[in-house]
Design a protein around this motif. Structure first.
Motif, PDB file in Angstrom:
ATOM      1  N   ALA A  21       0.822  -1.217   0.000  1.00 35.68           N
ATOM      2  CA  ALA A  21       0.000   0.000   0.000  1.00 35.68           C
ATOM      3  C   ALA A  21       0.852   1.261   0.000  1.00 35.68           C
ATOM      4  N   ILE A  22       1.911   1.270   0.802  1.00 31.80           N
ATOM      5  CA  ILE A  22       2.742   2.471   0.916  1.00 31.80           C
ATOM      6  C   ILE A  22       3.454   2.775  -0.400  1.00 31.80           C
ATOM      7  N   VAL A  23       3.971   1.737  -1.046  1.00 28.05           N
ATOM      8  CA  VAL A  23       4.715   1.962  -2.294  1.00 28.05           C
ATOM      9  C   VAL A  23       3.758   2.141  -3.476  1.00 28.05           C
ATOM     10  N   GLY A  24       2.613   1.467  -3.427  1.00 28.10           N
ATOM     11  CA  GLY A  24       1.703   1.487  -4.568  1.00 28.10           C
ATOM     12  C   GLY A  24       0.722   2.634  -4.589  1.00 28.10           C
ATOM     13  N   ASP A  25       0.568   3.338  -3.480  1.00 32.66           N
ATOM     14  CA  ASP A  25      -0.415   4.427  -3.417  1.00 32.66           C
ATOM     15  C   ASP A  25       0.249   5.641  -2.787  1.00 32.66           C
ATOM     16  N   SER A  26       0.531   6.657  -3.611  1.00 28.36           N
ATOM     17  CA  SER A  26       1.231   7.852  -3.118  1.00 28.36           C
ATOM     18  C   SER A  26       0.424   8.585  -2.054  1.00 28.36           C
ATOM     19  N   GLY A  27      -0.914   8.524  -2.180  1.00 21.23           N
ATOM     20  CA  GLY A  27      -1.759   9.184  -1.190  1.00 21.23           C
ATOM     21  C   GLY A  27      -1.622   8.539   0.170  1.00 21.23           C
TER      22      GLY A  27
ATOM     23  N   GLY B  43       3.431   8.858   6.002  1.00 23.08           N
ATOM     24  CA  GLY B  43       4.628   9.645   6.282  1.00 23.08           C
ATOM     25  C   GLY B  43       4.359  10.745   7.300  1.00 23.08           C
ATOM     26  N   ASN B  44       3.225  11.408   7.165  1.00 22.75           N
ATOM     27  CA  ASN B  44       2.869  12.473   8.119  1.00 22.75           C
ATOM     28  C   ASN B  44       2.669  11.915   9.524  1.00 22.75           C
ATOM     29  N   ILE B  45       1.989  10.773   9.601  1.00 21.55           N
ATOM     30  CA  ILE B  45       1.737  10.153  10.904  1.00 21.55           C
ATOM     31  C   ILE B  45       3.047   9.734  11.562  1.00 21.55           C
ATOM     32  N   MET B  46       3.923   9.111  10.770  1.00 22.81           N
ATOM     33  CA  MET B  46       5.204   8.634  11.314  1.00 22.81           C
ATOM     34  C   MET B  46       6.086   9.808  11.727  1.00 22.81           C
TER      35      MET B  46
END
Length: 327
Positions: free
Chosen positions: A157-163, A169-172
């Protein structure tokens, strides 16, 4: 799925294979499967030796069964089972001893599966706090329910969906983690999951779109390897005589049920897990052939059965004489 000692040990093994062999995930899965088979080989040897002992008792067991053939009442069947159990006790053979290695292997198999489905923990070695927060962030960003076993789905999901990646990324970052470093590791790992154009993080689905056809092939291959592996293992393994036709039919059905279950499972997990299962089936069949060559199981001949029948009759004829003498 995390087993103390075993899971960290297997994690160390698969992480080093992955790093040493150029971060090739397919090769890593295969070599890891080979190493696990080697580690579990002593259990296979023990089972094979137990099968040899049981095979040597087969003529005597068949002679006893022939003695009670055609008599299916409860009392006769009880006497039949008692005589067979007595036979095994006299020869110091436990028919259930072959199950012990399987029971011992269960924690190993659980730990093994846990390592395979958690690449962020055991291959990327991100640490439990990072992985826990990352999977939770993925669930929040994608509005899905995740479990602690969702690491492969998280990578996809992280690599396949930029949204999704931006939200995660913001949460982390807000939680104080170095997102750029984490994302770099995840992206690098995702590349290694891409094998011959097939993304091993994707779960196969019944979708006949052209781009999905390679993923439909994975469950098919899973069935093929599981089915023929079962047939080969059965051919090169001692098979106790079924006590009745219904039991024989049940065993025959299992040859189909287990491979079909593997197909159902392959539609529920990532392609990487299904591929690993294929490797396990191939290696299991190869191991059983090897064990059969190293520790051949004696073949029961008609002469062996006749000799056992004569010995049984001779033994039976002495009992009344002894009883009469004692009276």
């Amino acid at each position: 799925m995390d087993i103390p000692i075993l899971s960290p040990a297997f994690g160390w093994i698969i992480r080093n294979i992955y790093n040493v062999f150029g971060q090739n995930y397919l090769l890593t899965l295969f070599l890891f499967a080979v190493i696990i088979k080697v580690l579990l080989l002593p259990f296979g040897i023990k089972q094979q030796k137990n099968s040899i002992k049981q095979s040597r008792m087969r003529p005597k067991e068949m002679a006893i069964r022939k003695k009670y053939a055609g008599r299916n009442d409860k009392g006769t069947q009880q006497k039949l089972n008692e005589e067979i159990m007595q036979l095994y006790q006299e020869e110091n053979i436990n028919p259930m001893s072959g199950c012990l290695p399987l029971l011992i292997q269960m924690p190993v198999l659980f730990a093994l599966y846990g390592v395979i489905i958690k690449p962020l923990t055991y291959i990327a070695n991100l640490g439990s706090d990072v992985v826990s927060k990352l999977t939770a962030a993925y669930g929040e960003a994608a509005s899905v329910t995740v479990s602690k076993y969702s690491e492969i789905a998280t990578i996809n999901a992280i690599v396949g969906d930029s949204g999704v990646a931006e939200k995660v990324g913001n949460i982390m970052t807000d939680a104080g983690f170095d997102w750029n470093s984490i994302f770099t590791q995840i992206s690098s790992m995702h590349k290694s999951f891409n094998i011959f154009g097939i993304d091993m993080t994707i779960t196969p689905s019944i979708n006949f779109a052209r781009e999905n056809l390679p993923y439909l092939l994975i469950p098919v291959l899973t069935f093929v390897f599981a089915f023929f592996s079962t047939k080969i293992i059965r051919k090169f393994t001692y098979q106790p005589q079924a006590s009745d036709p219904a039991q024989a039919r049940s065993l025959a059905m299992m040859d189909w049920i287990m491979p079909l279950m593997s197909v159902w499972i392959s539609f529920s997990v990532s392609s990487a897990i299904a591929v690993y299962w294929m490797f396990q089936n191939i290696l299991s069949a190869a191991q059983q052939i090897l064990l059969y060559k190293l520790y051949p199981i004696p073949q029961v001949t008609e002469e062996d059965i006749k000799a056992a029948e004569l010995a049984l009759k001779g033994k039976a004829s002495k009992k009344p004489v002894k009883a009469a003498y004692e009276i």
